[in-house]
Scaffold this active site. Sequence first.
Site, mmCIF file in Angstrom:
data_model
loop_
_atom_site.group_PDB
_atom_site.id
_atom_site.type_symbol
_atom_site.label_atom_id
_atom_site.label_comp_id
_atom_site.label_asym_id
_atom_site.label_seq_id
_atom_site.Cartn_x
_atom_site.Cartn_y
_atom_site.Cartn_z
ATOM 1 N NE ARG A 1 10.197 6.677 -2.841
ATOM 2 C CZ ARG A 1 9.177 7.437 -2.508
ATOM 3 N NH1 ARG A 1 8.216 6.978 -1.724
ATOM 4 N NH2 ARG A 1 9.107 8.685 -2.936
ATOM 5 C CD GLU B 1 4.790 1.616 -5.659
ATOM 6 O OE1 GLU B 1 4.476 2.670 -6.262
ATOM 7 O OE2 GLU B 1 5.130 1.586 -4.468
ATOM 8 C CG HIS C 1 3.118 5.030 -3.929
ATOM 9 N ND1 HIS C 1 4.318 4.696 -4.487
ATOM 10 C CD2 HIS C 1 3.376 6.107 -3.131
ATOM 11 C CE1 HIS C 1 5.261 5.517 -4.066
ATOM 12 N NE2 HIS C 1 4.709 6.388 -3.228
#
Length: 315
Positions: A230, A259, A278
Amino acid sequence: MMDKNRLLILSRDPTRYAELIERFDFADLELVAFDSVEKAKKYVENCNIILGAPKLIAHILVAANKLQWVQSIFAGVEVLLSPRQRTDYVLTGVKGVFGPLMSEYVFVYILALERHILEVYENQKVRVWKKIPYESLQDKLLGICGLGSIGLHIAQTAKHFGMKVWGYKRSYEEVPGIDRIFTQSDFKEFLSNPDYIVITLPSTPDTLHLIDYDTIKVMKSSAVLINVGRGSVVSESALVRALEEKLIRGAVLDVFEEEPLPEESRLWALPNVMITPHNSGFSFPEDIVRIFAENYRRFVDKKPLKYIVDFNRGY
């Protein structure tokens, strides 16, 4: 329990999830499937089960009057753990499906760095025949920060290459395949020797900015930091400073504090950083539905569900 269970599917690909679940022919299950929160809100009050993306589910929880169980389709469920959110239901996550995918990701980049793939390709483009020295992964040291199912799979892959593996976890216990275990009291010692440090930790109050400027300074100057856990675990401002000062060799980053990564982020321009959006571990519907189906049978039989998330611990 209701005469029939009612499932609401809420994801970007609801039709595929619905098709796969319907193949199991659960006679006592009715389902509806949506790709938008607005559509789902009209039906959620009559559904006792929700399957979907946590960020979407968070918007409809308050209206789910009959809710008993939520099955996430992603590993990250932080948005459902906010103190503002309700906790009067069972939340289950996914395990055992992302380990192979994220191991592939980690070792794609480790091997690319060790074998200088980008440099070799640049030479190819200008027709330069030049042998670049490299080293084997044999006996290199990999540090894994977080020994859940993903971290353990990465450790297993590392052993195939003959690497030594150190692991960091919250409390001490012997873990097969890990050469040495570290806990909070010796975290800096854990960071001081690995050639590669891989972060697979979840986002919790305890892991917030666990990697900051002071901890990065402890790492070897030749070390590479890889974050597939994370973004909140790493202080990005500290990492940028450390990379600009060349305190470590570089970083491979798949997750970020914000993000999508903002265009103005200094990370984009750093030559010793590799950035991906991601995508180190996709949620494939086939894998998620297998977990849901097993858990649904347990739910009907009133057995404990698999991969229950502890609202207090955050995982």
